[in-house]
Motif scaffolding. Sequence first.
Motif, PDB file in Angstrom:
ATOM      1  N   ALA A 367       0.810  -1.219   0.000  1.00 25.43           N
ATOM      2  CA  ALA A 367       0.000   0.000   0.000  1.00 25.43           C
ATOM      3  C   ALA A 367       0.841   1.265   0.000  1.00 25.43           C
ATOM      4  O   ALA A 367       0.405   2.309  -0.498  1.00 25.43           O
ATOM      5  N   ALA A 368       2.049   1.200   0.518  1.00 26.63           N
ATOM      6  CA  ALA A 368       2.930   2.368   0.525  1.00 26.63           C
ATOM      7  C   ALA A 368       3.274   2.833  -0.889  1.00 26.63           C
ATOM      8  O   ALA A 368       3.666   3.985  -1.086  1.00 26.63           O
ATOM      9  N   PHE A 369       3.106   1.945  -1.861  1.00 31.03           N
ATOM     10  CA  PHE A 369       3.445   2.264  -3.256  1.00 31.03           C
ATOM     11  C   PHE A 369       2.203   2.307  -4.147  1.00 31.03           C
ATOM     12  O   PHE A 369       2.318   2.173  -5.360  1.00 31.03           O
ATOM     13  N   TYR A 370       1.028   2.502  -3.564  1.00 27.91           N
ATOM     14  CA  TYR A 370      -0.211   2.472  -4.334  1.00 27.91           C
ATOM     15  C   TYR A 370      -0.257   3.506  -5.463  1.00 27.91           C
ATOM     16  O   TYR A 370      -0.866   3.259  -6.501  1.00 27.91           O
ATOM     17  N   PHE A 371       0.349   4.675  -5.264  1.00 27.76           N
ATOM     18  CA  PHE A 371       0.276   5.681  -6.325  1.00 27.76           C
ATOM     19  C   PHE A 371       0.952   5.187  -7.601  1.00 27.76           C
ATOM     20  O   PHE A 371       0.511   5.501  -8.712  1.00 27.76           O
ATOM     21  N   PHE A 372       2.005   4.393  -7.453  1.00 27.92           N
ATOM     22  CA  PHE A 372       2.674   3.839  -8.640  1.00 27.92           C
ATOM     23  C   PHE A 372       1.757   2.844  -9.352  1.00 27.92           C
ATOM     24  O   PHE A 372       1.782   2.739 -10.578  1.00 27.92           O
ATOM     25  N   LEU A 373       0.935   2.124  -8.578  1.00 32.67           N
ATOM     26  CA  LEU A 373      -0.059   1.239  -9.181  1.00 32.67           C
ATOM     27  C   LEU A 373      -1.126   2.055  -9.901  1.00 32.67           C
ATOM     28  O   LEU A 373      -1.583   1.678 -10.988  1.00 32.67           O
ATOM     29  N   ALA A 374      -1.529   3.185  -9.288  1.00 34.44           N
ATOM     30  CA  ALA A 374      -2.497   4.064  -9.945  1.00 34.44           C
ATOM     31  C   ALA A 374      -1.977   4.513 -11.309  1.00 34.44           C
ATOM     32  O   ALA A 374      -2.704   4.483 -12.311  1.00 34.44           O
ATOM     33  N   LEU A 375      -0.714   4.922 -11.358  1.00 36.52           N
ATOM     34  CA  LEU A 375      -0.110   5.357 -12.618  1.00 36.52           C
ATOM     35  C   LEU A 375      -0.092   4.233 -13.648  1.00 36.52           C
ATOM     36  O   LEU A 375      -0.385   4.452 -14.825  1.00 36.52           O
ATOM     37  N   VAL A 376       0.258   3.029 -13.207  1.00 36.70           N
ATOM     38  CA  VAL A 376       0.298   1.889 -14.136  1.00 36.70           C
ATOM     39  C   VAL A 376      -1.053   1.720 -14.815  1.00 36.70           C
ATOM     40  O   VAL A 376      -1.144   1.608 -16.046  1.00 36.70           O
ATOM     41  N   ASN A 377      -2.123   1.705 -14.038  1.00 37.64           N
ATOM     42  CA  ASN A 377      -3.456   1.484 -14.603  1.00 37.64           C
ATOM     43  C   ASN A 377      -3.927   2.651 -15.452  1.00 37.64           C
ATOM     44  O   ASN A 377      -4.419   2.467 -16.578  1.00 37.64           O
ATOM     45  N   ILE A 378      -3.787   3.846 -14.950  1.00 37.55           N
ATOM     46  CA  ILE A 378      -4.295   5.022 -15.660  1.00 37.55           C
ATOM     47  C   ILE A 378      -3.568   5.226 -16.981  1.00 37.55           C
ATOM     48  O   ILE A 378      -4.195   5.379 -18.041  1.00 37.55           O
ATOM     49  N   VAL A 379      -2.244   5.236 -16.939  1.00 41.88           N
ATOM     50  CA  VAL A 379      -1.468   5.545 -18.141  1.00 41.88           C
ATOM     51  C   VAL A 379      -1.543   4.398 -19.145  1.00 41.88           C
ATOM     52  O   VAL A 379      -1.707   4.617 -20.347  1.00 41.88           O
ATOM     53  N   ARG A 380      -1.436   3.173 -18.672  1.00 38.02           N
ATOM     54  CA  ARG A 380      -1.464   2.028 -19.591  1.00 38.02           C
ATOM     55  C   ARG A 380      -2.796   1.942 -20.333  1.00 38.02           C
ATOM     56  O   ARG A 380      -2.824   1.770 -21.561  1.00 38.02           O
ATOM     57  N   PHE A 381      -3.891   2.062 -19.620  1.00 35.71           N
ATOM     58  CA  PHE A 381      -5.189   1.965 -20.285  1.00 35.71           C
ATOM     59  C   PHE A 381      -5.475   3.171 -21.171  1.00 35.71           C
ATOM     60  O   PHE A 381      -6.150   3.047 -22.190  1.00 35.71           O
ATOM     61  N   MET A 382      -4.978   4.332 -20.782  1.00 33.56           N
ATOM     62  CA  MET A 382      -5.114   5.492 -21.650  1.00 33.56           C
ATOM     63  C   MET A 382      -4.400   5.252 -22.977  1.00 33.56           C
ATOM     64  O   MET A 382      -4.949   5.513 -24.060  1.00 33.56           O
ATOM     65  N   ILE A 383      -3.178   4.733 -22.909  1.00 32.23           N
ATOM     66  CA  ILE A 383      -2.420   4.426 -24.121  1.00 32.23           C
ATOM     67  C   ILE A 383      -3.168   3.416 -24.986  1.00 32.23           C
ATOM     68  O   ILE A 383      -3.240   3.535 -26.213  1.00 32.23           O
ATOM     69  N   LEU A 394       4.957  -4.199 -23.631  1.00 31.27           N
ATOM     70  CA  LEU A 394       6.283  -3.809 -23.146  1.00 31.27           C
ATOM     71  C   LEU A 394       6.239  -3.433 -21.667  1.00 31.27           C
ATOM     72  O   LEU A 394       7.149  -3.759 -20.908  1.00 31.27           O
ATOM     73  N   ALA A 395       5.161  -2.758 -21.264  1.00 33.31           N
ATOM     74  CA  ALA A 395       5.006  -2.428 -19.846  1.00 33.31           C
ATOM     75  C   ALA A 395       4.912  -3.706 -19.020  1.00 33.31           C
ATOM     76  O   ALA A 395       5.463  -3.794 -17.917  1.00 33.31           O
ATOM     77  N   ASP A 431       6.085   2.024 -14.708  1.00 36.46           N
ATOM     78  CA  ASP A 431       5.861   3.468 -14.831  1.00 36.46           C
ATOM     79  C   ASP A 431       7.021   4.164 -15.533  1.00 36.46           C
ATOM     80  O   ASP A 431       6.812   5.131 -16.281  1.00 36.46           O
ATOM     81  N   SER A 432       8.227   3.677 -15.289  1.00 36.79           N
ATOM     82  CA  SER A 432       9.404   4.301 -15.920  1.00 36.79           C
ATOM     83  C   SER A 432       9.341   4.186 -17.439  1.00 36.79           C
ATOM     84  O   SER A 432       9.955   4.986 -18.156  1.00 36.79           O
ATOM     85  N   PHE A 433       8.580   3.214 -17.923  1.00 34.56           N
ATOM     86  CA  PHE A 433       8.372   3.070 -19.369  1.00 34.56           C
ATOM     87  C   PHE A 433       7.090   3.768 -19.828  1.00 34.56           C
ATOM     88  O   PHE A 433       7.073   4.463 -20.848  1.00 34.56           O
ATOM     89  N   LEU A 434       6.012   3.611 -19.077  1.00 30.68           N
ATOM     90  CA  LEU A 434       4.695   4.059 -19.530  1.00 30.68           C
ATOM     91  C   LEU A 434       4.560   5.576 -19.619  1.00 30.68           C
ATOM     92  O   LEU A 434       3.948   6.093 -20.563  1.00 30.68           O
ATOM     93  N   VAL A 435       5.095   6.288 -18.636  1.00 24.78           N
ATOM     94  CA  VAL A 435       4.905   7.744 -18.622  1.00 24.78           C
ATOM     95  C   VAL A 435       5.513   8.403 -19.855  1.00 24.78           C
ATOM     96  O   VAL A 435       4.827   9.149 -20.570  1.00 24.78           O
ATOM     97  N   PRO A 436       6.796   8.143 -20.178  1.00 25.99           N
ATOM     98  CA  PRO A 436       7.315   8.734 -21.427  1.00 25.99           C
ATOM     99  C   PRO A 436       6.632   8.174 -22.674  1.00 25.99           C
ATOM    100  O   PRO A 436       6.488   8.879 -23.679  1.00 25.99           O
TER     101      PRO A 436
END
Length: 449
Positions: A367-383, A394-395, A431-436
Amino acid sequence: MTKELTNGHPLKIIFNFAVPVFLGFLFQQFYNLVDTIIVGRFLGVDALAAVGATGSLNFMIIGFCMGICSGFAIPVAQTFGGGNIPSMKQFVFCAWILTAVFSVALTVPAVISCRKLLELLKTPQNILDLSSSYFSVILSGIPAVLLYNFLSGIIRSVGDSKTPLFFLIFSAILNIVLDIVFIALFKTGIKGAAWATVLSQGTAGIFCFFFMKKHLKILSLEKSDRKISVKKINSLLGIGIPMGLQYSITAIGSVILQWSVNILGSIYVASMATAQKISIFFSTPFDALGTTMATYGGQNVGAHKFERLNSGLFWACLLGAVYSVLGFLCLWLFSDSLTSLFINPKESLETVLHVKENVRFCLLATAAFYFFLALVNIVRFMIQGMGFSKFAVLAGVFELVGRAVIGFVFVPKFGFKAACLASPLAWILADSFLVPAYFWCRKKLMELK
């Protein structure tokens, strides 16, 4: 009952669309959670471990089914957003054909190879028979999984996120009733929990079918729509298979991690299974945001409103950040109480304390890293909604690497606590791949405008 996500303030649109999706996922995870609680309370720690031992393989196979269905819905969302209804209907028909083909092609080999896969994962011998019995029934329900996820995805793609929720609520209630009837009344053991899951999911799929037929006339297929288009099938496969592989490749890392935990013994398998069930339940808002952004991205790309992509992403990430803090605080306060729901009161005090200690550490580390999970789902599905689904694969590779490194290198050396850090590492690498990648994809779309 359709709704366009191409007009209005992104925050309001995303929130209003995501809430029913979230509630749907919540009920879906609720009845999965109830499955596990009833198994643990009525059948003991070994049965709880047996269900947990199938988790990573279940994610790999069932996740592939869910991924391809999500992929099939994206061309439907794009053509709906662009106002091309005849093309949308042809996509729906071709997706029906592909869903039927995958139902047969996936179910038969999965059921046949079920026990062998569990043996390869070094499933402890004292729970192998139980795991095989449970998992074979779950895999026989692949057609039910495909039916519901395909139809609910199509319904959401035209803007209706509420109807699948109503059917899942009924399905969740049905699942609980069937759990109690099969396990407590008919004494069917662990198989009863599996049959309850399959039957309730199939019921939700059937309800989706009749709802579409009666109420969503825009999805009614005339004779002219029922034509197999090789071009559209290739387009559906080109999006659906990468999205399915995204789940499966990610799951391979989970399989490796499951293998490393299995070697530690059934107490640790039960602890990990309990922590994962609770964590998955608490992470449903991230799944809902991801599903929402796939539809949001698909409709806005179809309407050529590329300027709305960044603002939608920002507001979705803000929602994810707020919930990440709330989720961590809830687990900090209630992890022991939640764990107690899964444990048979007749278990020894030593076993109970051991499981609770393991689960608490795992939940808080995750749970301490939940925001990184949020990014994975939001950015990946947006793409994916934007039409670049191959990036999802690739992600998934990045997530695979994170979990594999922990499973092969650190768990044998440092034990259970190392396994609890596998998912956070996987999310950070993805996330290091998905955001860029997102900004590259948006740039490409803007160049085509």
